[in-house]
Design an enzyme around this catalytic site. Structure first.
Site, short mmCIF file in Angstrom:
data_model
loop_
_atom_site.label_atom_id
_atom_site.label_comp_id
_atom_site.label_asym_id
_atom_site.label_seq_id
_atom_site.Cartn_x
_atom_site.Cartn_y
_atom_site.Cartn_z
N TYR A 27 -4.87 17.50 -61.13
CA TYR A 27 -3.46 17.62 -61.54
C TYR A 27 -2.98 16.23 -61.93
CZ TYR A 27 -3.88 21.93 -58.74
OH TYR A 27 -4.29 23.12 -58.21
N SER A 73 3.05 32.36 -62.56
CA SER A 73 3.70 31.29 -63.36
C SER A 73 5.17 31.55 -63.65
CB SER A 73 2.93 31.06 -64.67
OG SER A 73 1.59 30.76 -64.42
N LYS A 124 13.08 36.42 -63.66
CA LYS A 124 14.04 35.67 -64.50
C LYS A 124 13.85 35.93 -66.00
CE LYS A 124 11.42 31.29 -64.49
NZ LYS A 124 11.52 29.86 -64.19
P1 NAP Z 1 3.13 30.02 -59.53
O1 NAP Z 1 3.34 29.58 -58.14
O2 NAP Z 1 2.73 31.42 -59.80
O3 NAP Z 1 4.42 29.72 -60.42
C1 NAP Z 1 5.14 28.56 -60.25
C2 NAP Z 1 6.17 28.43 -61.38
O4 NAP Z 1 7.13 29.49 -61.33
C3 NAP Z 1 6.98 27.16 -61.22
O5 NAP Z 1 6.33 26.03 -61.74
C4 NAP Z 1 8.26 27.51 -61.98
O6 NAP Z 1 7.94 27.41 -63.39
C5 NAP Z 1 8.44 28.99 -61.62
N1 NAP Z 1 9.23 29.19 -60.38
C6 NAP Z 1 8.87 28.89 -59.09
N2 NAP Z 1 9.81 29.27 -58.22
C7 NAP Z 1 10.80 29.83 -58.95
C8 NAP Z 1 12.04 30.42 -58.60
N3 NAP Z 1 12.45 30.53 -57.35
N4 NAP Z 1 12.81 30.91 -59.61
C9 NAP Z 1 12.41 30.82 -60.90
N5 NAP Z 1 11.25 30.27 -61.29
C10 NAP Z 1 10.45 29.78 -60.33
O7 NAP Z 1 2.01 29.11 -60.27
P2 NAP Z 1 1.36 27.73 -59.92
O8 NAP Z 1 2.37 26.74 -59.51
O9 NAP Z 1 0.47 27.40 -61.06
O10 NAP Z 1 0.43 28.07 -58.67
C11 NAP Z 1 0.81 27.70 -57.34
C12 NAP Z 1 -0.01 26.54 -56.84
O11 NAP Z 1 -1.38 26.96 -56.69
C13 NAP Z 1 -0.10 25.35 -57.82
O12 NAP Z 1 1.05 24.53 -57.77
C14 NAP Z 1 -1.37 24.68 -57.36
O13 NAP Z 1 -1.08 23.85 -56.25
C15 NAP Z 1 -2.24 25.87 -56.94
N6 NAP Z 1 -3.20 26.30 -57.98
C16 NAP Z 1 -4.53 26.22 -57.68
C17 NAP Z 1 -5.49 26.62 -58.60
C18 NAP Z 1 -6.93 26.52 -58.23
O14 NAP Z 1 -7.79 26.57 -59.13
N7 NAP Z 1 -7.26 26.40 -56.97
C19 NAP Z 1 -5.11 27.14 -59.86
C20 NAP Z 1 -3.73 27.21 -60.13
C21 NAP Z 1 -2.81 26.81 -59.19
P3 NAP Z 1 9.05 27.42 -64.56
O15 NAP Z 1 10.24 26.65 -64.08
O16 NAP Z 1 8.32 26.79 -65.71
O17 NAP Z 1 9.34 28.86 -64.81
#
Ligand code: NAP
Length: 309
Positions: free
Chosen positions: A59, A210, A216
């Site tokens: 990251y 995501s 929203k």
């Molecule tokens: P996620 O948790 O599915 O989505 C997060 C996104 O949703 C935020 O960046 C924000 O984006 C939106 N969001 C979050 N809370 C919200 C709310 N209350 N209201 C409105 N929008 C909201 O996706 P992710 O962050 O990619 O995945 C979670 C974590 O998993 C990552 O941060 C990372 O640490 C980990 N991860 C690991 C791998 C792996 O290969 N192990 C792969 C992917 C992710 P917007 O503001 O742009 O809408």
């Protein structure tokens, strides 16, 4: 203080709502990221009860770990915060390669410790499997690091079920991180039964798809401005209809769609903690409201059914 949940068989205890930090300095993953907004959202999380942060070498690369390290240090609260990071990627002549060799993992831990400005990592994952390294050997290297006190728990991520079984031959794997959300439920078939049997905690990534599962978006959303697999037209439109059904449950409970979705994951035996990501501090605060939601068994089944088809 929120009830602290034990992560599987580890000695790590955390608020079940953690924080994913791939959008904190993750410039290679998201365009136009504001680092100060990233710092601020981690601070907001920590001052409102979040104590589990998920980062990784890739990251940024490196930048997320560095920012998490800065905020960790300024918090003056290292012993109360559980830090998870990951490695496997290396950049050779500008090309990203995967490496799970013991030597690479040991070097990766030492370098991550510096970026995080700490002398131990609570949970260290092999981020992705490479092609060649036997997975029990890779995990064996992490067991040595655990014995030396450099890491406190061992994780693997994005491994197939066969790779996980090989990795866990000696029973050393504590945590598995994989994609799991209401739209991607393959993990239920083989991974959930295996991890549950072996007291491995499953940490789902992309829990909000995501942002699509927050409720929203609507049919007027301009998809050409959105990146990522959840914003393909057909999947997006089918999901909107399902999200509207979740909204009815949310309205009835005085909650929001995101809270219902996140609370649903925490009803699974395999899952102890979730790590929704965020771009802004208000999203972190909002996701913490999940802790106020209690789903009945009927609601758990209903949510599952809505997303089954
Ligand atoms: P996620 O948790 O599915 O989505 C997060 C996104 O949703 C935020 O960046 C924000 O984006 C939106 N969001 C979050 N809370 C919200 C709310 N209350 N209201 C409105 N929008 C909201 O996706 P992710 O962050 O990619 O995945 C979670 C974590 O998993 C990552 O941060 C990372 O640490 C980990 N991860 C690991 C791998 C792996 O290969 N192990 C792969 C992917 C992710 P917007 O503001 O742009 O809408």
């Amino acid at each position: 203080m929120t009830n602290q949940t034990r992560i599987g068989k580890t000695d790590l205890y955390v608020n079940p709502i953690g924080l994913g930090t791939n959008a904190v300095g993750g410039h290679n993953l998201f365009p136009n990221l504001d680092e100060e907004a990233g710092r601020e959202l981690v601070r907001t999380g920590l001052s409102n009860g979040i104590n589990f942060l998920d980062t990784a070498f890739i990251y940024g690369p490196k930048r997320s770990e560095e920012i998490v390290g800065e905020v960790l240090k300024e918090s003056g609260n290292r012993s109360k915060i559980v830090i998870a990071t990951k490695a496997a990627h290396k950049i050779v002549d500008g090309e990203v390669q995967l490496d799970n060799t013991p030597a690479f993992l040991k070097e990766s831990v030492d370098e991550a410790l510096q970026r995080l400005q700490t002398d131990y990592i609570d949970l260290f994952y092999i981020h992705f499997p490479d092609k060649d390294t036997p997975k029990d050997e890779a995990v064996g290297a992490l067991k040595q690091l655990k014995d030396e006190g450099k890491i406190r728990a061992i994780g693997v991520s994005n491994f197939s079920i066969e790779q996980l079984k090989e990795a866990n031959k000696d029973g050393y794997v504590d945590v598995y991180q994989g994609e799991y959300n209401l739209l991607s439920r393959d993990a239920e078939k083989e991974l959930f039964p295996y991890v549950t049997e072996h007291q491995i905690s499953f940490v789902p990534f992309f829990p909000l798809a995501s942002g699509l599962l927050t409720g929203k978006y609507d049919k007027n959303t301009n998809l050409s401005e959105k990146r990522g697999k959840f914003f393909q037209k057909e999947l997006f439109e089918q999901t909107l209809e399902k999200v509207e059904q979740i909204r009815k449950i949310a309205n009835h409970k005085g909650a929001e769609v995101a809270h219902i979705v996140l609370a649903w994951y925490l009803t699974h035996d395999a899952i102890d903690v979730i790590i929704p990501g965020a771009k802004h501090a208000d999203q972190v605060l909002n996701n913490l409201k999940t802790l106020q939601v209690h789903l009945t068994n009927e609601e758990v089944k209903e949510i599952s059914r809505i997303f089954q088809s």
